[in-house]
Design an enzyme around this catalytic site. Structure first.
Site, PDB file in Angstrom:
ATOM      1  N   SER A 109      -4.265  -7.138   4.688  1.00 34.36           N
ATOM      2  CA  SER A 109      -5.635  -7.608   4.657  1.00 34.36           C
ATOM      3  C   SER A 109      -6.602  -6.608   5.277  1.00 34.36           C
ATOM      4  CB  SER A 109      -5.684  -8.971   5.367  1.00 34.36           C
ATOM      5  OG  SER A 109      -6.931  -9.564   5.274  1.00 34.36           O
ATOM      6  N   ASP A 119      -8.647   6.837   0.649  1.00 37.80           N
ATOM      7  CA  ASP A 119      -9.413   7.143  -0.561  1.00 37.80           C
ATOM      8  C   ASP A 119     -10.457   8.231  -0.334  1.00 37.80           C
ATOM      9  OD1 ASP A 119      -7.932   5.327  -1.902  1.00 37.80           O
ATOM     10  OD2 ASP A 119      -9.569   3.953  -2.376  1.00 37.80           O
ATOM     11  N   LYS A 155      -2.340  -7.518   0.437  1.00 41.99           N
ATOM     12  CA  LYS A 155      -3.188  -8.708   0.373  1.00 41.99           C
ATOM     13  C   LYS A 155      -4.620  -8.281   0.111  1.00 41.99           C
ATOM     14  CE  LYS A 155      -4.985 -12.730   2.688  1.00 41.99           C
ATOM     15  NZ  LYS A 155      -6.346 -12.352   2.237  1.00 41.99           N
TER      16      LYS A 155
END
Length: 560
Positions: A300, A311, A325
């Site tokens: 999460s 990224d 999640k």
């Protein structure tokens, strides 16, 4: 209690959106012509059951079961939380509660019933102020015995409004007689950064155990502290962190990303639940090398941070593939204090990855079984990475800001995968039966001079204390005789039989260093608190040790 059926990941790992939904008009919720008809059907079924069933029906349970049934047909993270459990959830994520301020454990008492034992009085809390000590066994609270207490008894009797008082009686190891204390309850903070310290002259380390209301401020303060001590690079440890508030994940990510960088975005069939969240200019550590440690239990909010840094090529991700999640929950309060924690959107990393593990609506048991199997088998986490790259479909390949390939399909795949379970046979036995914890507790109880010598010098203990051969011999005597669960034979192979573990002398010798390290870490935890476990255990932490050899790669990301 019904709430106990809810998975840890469903609640603690839920990405909670700050804000309260005050109410909804039934008409606005109608997406089909027969919505009102279905509501009338539900009402009629309730009426017939309560009026005609052979026995009296608890209408509260009936409604709770109906709500759980409705949510049970949705995704695995949409859950019903009853009022009692919701109070505990709020405490956890509000990062404070009112009580006496102790961490505690259960130890065996008279008549084979558990008794409450102080693990640590929390620093600055009311229990520490009155003189409660680690090892004290709480035997009475307000005149009633604690023998056989359960968790609910602790919540009902030791927690309470600040300013109120509670009388307790304790048995202190090797102290004649009993000790009585009157403790005035107060606000007790729950820290999410534990610990933050310098590994060496240039490497800082921050362990973050969850994302609660105080997390942003705690991480900000930890970074300031470590920078003041000369930190030039950072290890951010998110292993075991099952998540929490999404806005805290955004604040933590913002510390490492330059203004304007996307951190996470959400998408829903409802436009009001769509959003983009970008970094501001407030970051303290936007250019220095960062390594993020994750494992199968990082979920999460942890995945928001790891995904954003990966990224943008801002941090090197090391460890095992995370939980996966990528669903966002909002809390919809009900009149009795219970809550519908319901998925309203999905979140995506900056490169566009949806990292939610695939699931089928209503198949919650299969969903968590899949995760358990993956953890047990290490699944994709330890396979040859080249083969994995060749087999993953193009639809699950994404590009970072710098052109590196990263992967979707469930969880964050680390840049460097480190197998987690390289523990030898000896340590597997020790951990399985908590032999180290139990032995260290009894040793410290009967050796009060240990606390007198080291009690206010935790870092001296960590740097100077050595586990002696005599101490290790005492541990094996304890494991063989008092626990009666361990045998050692020259030609044995690792085997178990009715909780009896048999090890060879070679296996014991091979695990000597790891055993001594874990015993010392257990002592540090008991003497000084959980934060001092990590600086000791890192010596046998394979993921940490391998990460420390990856600074050239992390530096390349920071420079580029």
């Amino acid at each position: 209690m019904k709430g106990q059926k809810i998975s840890l990941y469903a609640i603690l790992g839920g990405v909670l959106v700050i804000g309260t939904v005050l109410g909804m008009q039934i008409q606005s919720a109608m997406s089909e012509d027969n919505t009102l008809q279905q509501l009338q059907k539900l009402e009629e079924a309730y009426s017939k059951i309560t009026k005609n069933y052979v026995e009296d029906v608890d209408t509260s349970d009936l409604v709770d079961d109906a709500i759980e049934g409705m949510l049970g047909g949705l995704d695995p993270h949409s859950v019903y939380i009853d009022a009692t459990q919701m109070r505990r959830v709020r405490e956890n994520f509000n990062a404070s509660f009112d009580g006496i301020g102790i961490s505690y454990e259960w130890t065996e008492g008279a008549e084979d019933l558990d008794t409450l034992t102080v693990l640590q009085p929390l620093p600055g809390g009311p229990s520490e102020e009155v003189g409660l000590m680690a090892g004290d066994r709480i035997i009475e609270v307000d005149g009633s015995t604690t023998l056989g207490w359960e968790q609910k008894d602790v919540n009902e009797n030791l927690k309470g409004p600040r300013g109120t008082q509670v009388d307790i009686v304790v048995k202190r190891p090797y102290y004649p007689g009993l000790l009585s204390f009157t403790i005035t309850r107060d606000k007790i903070p729950l820290h999410t950064v534990e610990p933050a310290y310098m590994v060496d002259s240039q490497t800082g380390y921050i362990k973050l155990n969850r994302f609660a209301a105080s997390t942003g401020d705690e991480v900000n303060q930890a970074l300031r502290q470590l920078k003041g001590e000369g930190m030039q690079r950072l290890i951010l440890d998110l292993r075991g962190n099952v998540g929490g508030y999404m806005d805290m994940a955004i604040r933590v990510s913002d510390e490492f990303l330059p203004a304007g960088d996307m951190i996470v975005y959400t998408k829903s069939r409802h436009a009001r639940f769509n959003g983009e969240y970008r970094a501001t200019s407030a970051g303290q550590f936007e250019k220095q090398p960062v390594i993020v440690l994750i494992d199968e239990y990082s979920a999460s909010a942890s995945e928001i941070v790891a995904g954003a840094l990966q990224d943008h090529d801002r941090g090197l991700i090391v460890g095992l593939r995370s939980f996966g999640k990528g669903l966002v929950q909002r809390q919809f309060p009900l009149p009795d204090g219970s809550v519908l924690q319901m998925t309203t959107s999905r979140y995506y990393t900056p490169s566009g990855r949806l990292i939610q593990t695939p699931y089928e609506n209503g198949e919650t048991d299969d969903y968590y079984a899949q995760h358990r199997d993956r953890v047990g088998n290490n699944d994709l986490s330890v396979v040859d990475m080249q083969r994995f790259v060749e087999e993953v479909p193009d639809s699950l390949k994404y590009e970072t800001t710098g052109g590196r390939t990263v992967f979707g399909g469930g969880g964050i795949m680390p840049d460097f995968v480190i197998p987690s379970d390289t523990t030898g046979a000896l340590l597997r036995v020790v951990i399985a039966r908590s032999l180290d914890m139990n032995y260290v507790r009894s040793y410290i109880e009967r050796t009060p001079e240990l606390r007198e010598e080291w009690g206010d010098r935790p870092w001296d203990f960590i740097n100077e204390y050595e586990v002696t051969d005599e101490f290790v011999d005492g541990f094996f005597d304890y494991a063989r005789e008092e626990e009666s669960r361990l045998q050692i034979a020259a030609d044995a192979t690792f085997e178990t039989d009715d909780d009896l573990y048999t090890l060879s002398t070679a296996q014991v010798e091979a695990g000597d260093v790891s055993l001594r390290t874990r015993l010392k870490a257990s002592m540090a935890r008991r003497l000084f608190g959980i934060g001092y476990w990590h600086p000791v255990i890192r010596d046998i932490d394979d993921t940490f040790q391998e990460a420390m050899g990856l600074w050239p790669e992390a530096k390349d990301l920071a420079v580029n």
